[in-house]
Design a protein around this motif. Structure first.
Motif, PDB file in Angstrom:
ATOM      1  N   ARG A  68       0.843  -1.190   0.000  1.00  0.00           N
ATOM      2  CA  ARG A  68       0.000   0.000   0.000  1.00  0.00           C
ATOM      3  C   ARG A  68       0.880   1.241   0.000  1.00  0.00           C
ATOM      4  O   ARG A  68       1.927   1.285   0.637  1.00  0.00           O
ATOM      5  N   GLY A  69       0.387   2.276  -0.700  1.00  0.00           N
ATOM      6  CA  GLY A  69       1.072   3.556  -0.707  1.00  0.00           C
ATOM      7  C   GLY A  69       0.541   4.448   0.403  1.00  0.00           C
ATOM      8  O   GLY A  69      -0.571   4.246   0.903  1.00  0.00           O
ATOM      9  N   PHE A  70       1.325   5.436   0.759  1.00  0.00           N
ATOM     10  CA  PHE A  70       0.951   6.389   1.797  1.00  0.00           C
ATOM     11  C   PHE A  70       1.414   7.781   1.393  1.00  0.00           C
ATOM     12  O   PHE A  70       2.521   7.954   0.876  1.00  0.00           O
ATOM     13  N   LEU A  71       0.557   8.767   1.620  1.00  0.00           N
ATOM     14  CA  LEU A  71       0.902  10.169   1.392  1.00  0.00           C
ATOM     15  C   LEU A  71       0.995  10.867   2.734  1.00  0.00           C
ATOM     16  O   LEU A  71       0.180  10.623   3.633  1.00  0.00           O
ATOM     17  N   TYR A  72       1.958  11.747   2.835  1.00  0.00           N
ATOM     18  CA  TYR A  72       2.164  12.552   4.040  1.00  0.00           C
ATOM     19  C   TYR A  72       2.511  13.981   3.615  1.00  0.00           C
ATOM     20  O   TYR A  72       3.137  14.196   2.579  1.00  0.00           O
ATOM     21  N   HIS A  73       2.153  14.917   4.427  1.00  0.00           N
ATOM     22  CA  HIS A  73       2.583  16.315   4.263  1.00  0.00           C
ATOM     23  C   HIS A  73       2.350  16.869   2.860  1.00  0.00           C
ATOM     24  O   HIS A  73       3.213  17.525   2.275  1.00  0.00           O
ATOM     25  N   VAL A  74       1.160  16.593   2.344  1.00  0.00           N
ATOM     26  CA  VAL A  74       0.753  17.261   1.109  1.00  0.00           C
ATOM     27  C   VAL A  74       0.351  18.668   1.535  1.00  0.00           C
ATOM     28  O   VAL A  74      -0.619  18.848   2.267  1.00  0.00           O
ATOM     29  N   ALA A  75       1.124  19.643   1.117  1.00  0.00           N
ATOM     30  CA  ALA A  75       0.911  21.023   1.557  1.00  0.00           C
ATOM     31  C   ALA A  75       1.190  21.973   0.398  1.00  0.00           C
ATOM     32  O   ALA A  75       2.115  21.747  -0.383  1.00  0.00           O
ATOM     33  N   VAL A  76       0.381  23.026   0.319  1.00  0.00           N
ATOM     34  CA  VAL A  76       0.560  24.054  -0.693  1.00  0.00           C
ATOM     35  C   VAL A  76       0.596  25.403   0.013  1.00  0.00           C
ATOM     36  O   VAL A  76      -0.263  25.690   0.855  1.00  0.00           O
ATOM     37  N   ASP A  77       1.587  26.193  -0.332  1.00  0.00           N
ATOM     38  CA  ASP A  77       1.695  27.550   0.214  1.00  0.00           C
ATOM     39  C   ASP A  77       0.370  28.276  -0.018  1.00  0.00           C
ATOM     40  O   ASP A  77      -0.206  28.190  -1.109  1.00  0.00           O
ATOM     41  N   SER A  78      -0.105  28.981   0.990  1.00  0.00           N
ATOM     42  CA  SER A  78      -1.419  29.639   0.905  1.00  0.00           C
ATOM     43  C   SER A  78      -1.532  30.578  -0.290  1.00  0.00           C
ATOM     44  O   SER A  78      -2.618  30.770  -0.825  1.00  0.00           O
ATOM     45  N   ARG A  79      -0.427  31.131  -0.760  1.00  0.00           N
ATOM     46  CA  ARG A  79      -0.471  32.034  -1.926  1.00  0.00           C
ATOM     47  C   ARG A  79      -0.828  31.313  -3.216  1.00  0.00           C
ATOM     48  O   ARG A  79      -1.234  31.955  -4.186  1.00  0.00           O
ATOM     49  N   TYR A  80      -0.668  29.988  -3.229  1.00  0.00           N
ATOM     50  CA  TYR A  80      -0.878  29.220  -4.458  1.00  0.00           C
ATOM     51  C   TYR A  80      -2.046  28.244  -4.383  1.00  0.00           C
ATOM     52  O   TYR A  80      -2.259  27.475  -5.317  1.00  0.00           O
ATOM     53  N   ARG A  81      -2.787  28.280  -3.289  1.00  0.00           N
ATOM     54  CA  ARG A  81      -3.910  27.346  -3.162  1.00  0.00           C
ATOM     55  C   ARG A  81      -4.979  27.652  -4.204  1.00  0.00           C
ATOM     56  O   ARG A  81      -5.180  28.792  -4.598  1.00  0.00           O
ATOM     57  N   LYS A 104      -3.192   0.846  -4.323  1.00  0.00           N
ATOM     58  CA  LYS A 104      -4.020   1.598  -3.371  1.00  0.00           C
ATOM     59  C   LYS A 104      -3.129   2.470  -2.508  1.00  0.00           C
ATOM     60  O   LYS A 104      -2.022   2.083  -2.144  1.00  0.00           O
ATOM     61  N   CYS A 105      -3.631   3.652  -2.185  1.00  0.00           N
ATOM     62  CA  CYS A 105      -2.873   4.611  -1.384  1.00  0.00           C
ATOM     63  C   CYS A 105      -3.752   5.131  -0.251  1.00  0.00           C
ATOM     64  O   CYS A 105      -4.946   5.353  -0.433  1.00  0.00           O
ATOM     65  N   HIS A 106      -3.158   5.320   0.907  1.00  0.00           N
ATOM     66  CA  HIS A 106      -3.850   5.848   2.083  1.00  0.00           C
ATOM     67  C   HIS A 106      -3.179   7.141   2.544  1.00  0.00           C
ATOM     68  O   HIS A 106      -2.024   7.410   2.217  1.00  0.00           O
ATOM     69  N   LEU A 107      -3.902   7.902   3.343  1.00  0.00           N
ATOM     70  CA  LEU A 107      -3.345   9.081   3.988  1.00  0.00           C
ATOM     71  C   LEU A 107      -4.111   9.336   5.276  1.00  0.00           C
ATOM     72  O   LEU A 107      -5.188   8.770   5.486  1.00  0.00           O
ATOM     73  N   MET A 108      -3.546  10.166   6.116  1.00  0.00           N
ATOM     74  CA  MET A 108      -4.190  10.531   7.371  1.00  0.00           C
ATOM     75  C   MET A 108      -4.403  12.035   7.402  1.00  0.00           C
ATOM     76  O   MET A 108      -3.539  12.789   6.970  1.00  0.00           O
ATOM     77  N   VAL A 109      -5.572  12.438   7.906  1.00  0.00           N
ATOM     78  CA  VAL A 109      -5.889  13.848   8.085  1.00  0.00           C
ATOM     79  C   VAL A 109      -6.273  14.038   9.539  1.00  0.00           C
ATOM     80  O   VAL A 109      -7.105  13.287  10.072  1.00  0.00           O
TER      81      VAL A 109
END
Length: 138
Positions: A68-81, A104-109
């Motif tokens: 399984r895949g995992f994503l972490y720290h997907v973040a975009v600078d507020s100026r570019y959202r 399949k990929c999972h992430l946590m929020v």
């Protein structure tokens, strides 16, 4: 915008972005040493987006355990959202996972991160109910 693989040289800018991203949870596991180890273990899977002026506009840490895949720290600078950077980073990560045979990929929020929940739901990710996360320090 330029998308490319995340390298250890991106750490300082990435950490600065994460620190300034509402709803982002950081811990000792986000030290330079830990992130560099993650990047080395998961070569070619994590990505950054560089703005035209050269600054870091977004990050996505990506890895897998062979199943399984995992994503972490997907973040975009507020100026570019709202410009598609988050979607672009996620698409690149998922493409790389598929290339490695990961289906399949999972992430946590964090529960209180409404912005994150809206983003993931808005791009078609499914909220899983009935799964509890347990952690243990080694």
């Amino acid at each position: 915008m330029i998308y490319r693989e995340m390298t250890k040289e991106d750490y300082s800018a990435a950490y600065g972005l994460w620190e300034n991203t509402k709803g982002m949870g950081l811990s000792a596991a986000d030290s330079r040493e830990e992130i560099v180890r993650f990047l080395e273990r998961n070569r070619g899977l994590s990505h950054v987006c560089i703005a035209k002026g050269g600054g870091l506009a977004g990050t996505a840490l990506c890895g897998h355990d062979g199943r399984r895949g995992f994503l972490y720290h997907v973040a975009v600078d507020s100026r570019y959202r709202g410009t598609g950077i988050g979607r672009g980073l996620v698409a690149r990560c998922l493409d790389r996972l598929r290339a490695e045979g990961i289906a399949k990929c999972h992430l946590m929020v964090i529960e209180s991160n409404g912005d994150g929940q809206r983003f993931w739901s808005g791009i078609g990710w499914e909220l899983r109910n009935g799964i509890l996360l347990y952690s243990h320090s080694t």
